[in-house]
Write a protein that holds these residues in place. Sequence first.
Motif, PDB file in Angstrom:
ATOM      1  N   SER A 121       1.388 -19.200  12.219  1.00  0.00           N
ATOM      2  CA  SER A 121       0.108 -18.858  11.254  1.00  0.00           C
ATOM      3  C   SER A 121       0.485 -16.742  11.942  1.00  0.00           C
ATOM      4  O   SER A 121       0.507 -16.207  12.771  1.00  0.00           O
ATOM      5  CB  SER A 121      -1.247 -18.849  11.502  1.00  0.00           C
ATOM      6  OG  SER A 121      -1.833 -18.044  12.975  1.00  0.00           O
ATOM      7  N   LEU A 163      -1.438 -16.209   6.637  1.00  0.00           N
ATOM      8  CA  LEU A 163      -0.769 -17.123   6.080  1.00  0.00           C
ATOM      9  C   LEU A 163      -0.099 -18.024   7.749  1.00  0.00           C
ATOM     10  O   LEU A 163       0.179 -17.944   8.150  1.00  0.00           O
ATOM     11  CB  LEU A 163       0.560 -16.435   5.875  1.00  0.00           C
ATOM     12  CG  LEU A 163       2.651 -17.159   5.844  1.00  0.00           C
ATOM     13  CD1 LEU A 163       1.727 -18.044   3.880  1.00  0.00           C
ATOM     14  CD2 LEU A 163       3.307 -15.934   5.288  1.00  0.00           C
ATOM     15  N   LEU A 170      -1.451 -19.879   2.016  1.00  0.00           N
ATOM     16  CA  LEU A 170      -1.694 -18.492   2.038  1.00  0.00           C
ATOM     17  C   LEU A 170      -3.914 -18.495   1.683  1.00  0.00           C
ATOM     18  O   LEU A 170      -3.710 -18.901   0.512  1.00  0.00           O
ATOM     19  CB  LEU A 170      -1.500 -17.915   1.265  1.00  0.00           C
ATOM     20  CG  LEU A 170      -1.832 -15.730   1.089  1.00  0.00           C
ATOM     21  CD1 LEU A 170      -1.871 -15.408   2.662  1.00  0.00           C
ATOM     22  CD2 LEU A 170      -0.918 -15.507   0.507  1.00  0.00           C
ATOM     23  N   LEU A 197       1.820 -15.289  -2.196  1.00  0.00           N
ATOM     24  CA  LEU A 197       2.092 -16.421  -1.440  1.00  0.00           C
ATOM     25  C   LEU A 197       3.699 -16.816  -1.775  1.00  0.00           C
ATOM     26  O   LEU A 197       4.490 -17.485  -1.244  1.00  0.00           O
ATOM     27  CB  LEU A 197       1.310 -17.694  -2.004  1.00  0.00           C
ATOM     28  CG  LEU A 197       1.457 -18.927  -1.886  1.00  0.00           C
ATOM     29  CD1 LEU A 197       2.083 -19.274  -0.325  1.00  0.00           C
ATOM     30  CD2 LEU A 197       0.990 -19.843  -2.294  1.00  0.00           C
ATOM     31  N   GLN A 213       7.225 -15.411  -0.376  1.00  0.00           N
ATOM     32  CA  GLN A 213       7.542 -15.512   1.443  1.00  0.00           C
ATOM     33  C   GLN A 213       9.115 -16.904   1.241  1.00  0.00           C
ATOM     34  O   GLN A 213       8.837 -18.123   0.231  1.00  0.00           O
ATOM     35  CB  GLN A 213       6.023 -17.001   1.266  1.00  0.00           C
ATOM     36  CG  GLN A 213       5.225 -15.978   1.682  1.00  0.00           C
ATOM     37  CD  GLN A 213       4.934 -14.660   2.170  1.00  0.00           C
ATOM     38  OE1 GLN A 213       5.504 -14.365   3.548  1.00  0.00           O
ATOM     39  NE2 GLN A 213       4.965 -13.748   1.712  1.00  0.00           N
TER      40      GLN A 213
END
Length: 240
Positions: free
Chosen positions: A3, A19, A60, A102, A105
Amino acid sequence: MASQQLQYSNGNKNYIGYLAWDEKQQGARPGILVIPDAFGLGEHARERADRLAQAGYVALAADIHGDGFLHADLASAISAIQAMYADRAAWRAMATAAFDALSAQPNVDRARLGAIGFCFGGTTCLELARTGAAVGVIAAFHAGLNAPLAEDAGRIRAKVLINHGAEDPLVKPEAIAEFMAEMRREAIDWQFVHHGNTVHSFTEPTASRLGAPAFAYNKSAEDRSWAAMRQLFDETFEAR
């Protein structure tokens, strides 16, 4: 499980999200946006993001107030969300910024995106879907159910799951009827689950601290609603 804090912006305000992902998973995974309640990004939303990461998703937990701000009392949180209700464009820009962060990523499969939300966060999931965002599924827990804008017609692309406390006094029957009418009118793939003997904030173990009978934790409703969400996600994303 891994995370980290994730900083992102909507151009007007800076946000600090949380995240979470399983670093042992290979390849791109479905991404799930977790939108917290009116207080902001606290332990409740982070723990749900961790649960999703353990299940194989990239999650997220969004910062809804900017700079990681967390309201300490209900009155100030309500004042903040009332401002967003009054400015739907700004409200949706906040949600869109998190959703875009998000989807950007590298370990997220942009073809498999979802969002979940709690209380105000559940309402925000609906606002996000009404923008036409490429979100495949949303799951709301004890959400407020506000009416769409006229220009929202035809925009929702997501499957919709609403988990609602059958005794929730904060969401009026008229709002539920209007929501269901929207779903039917738009021919959405939708579910509305009434959890009996359940009021608002039923997924929040500390809800009783608010000191009002409208807010109470219900473990069976939390477990059943989470299971319903997982089943819908598995159906939608074929996650393993």
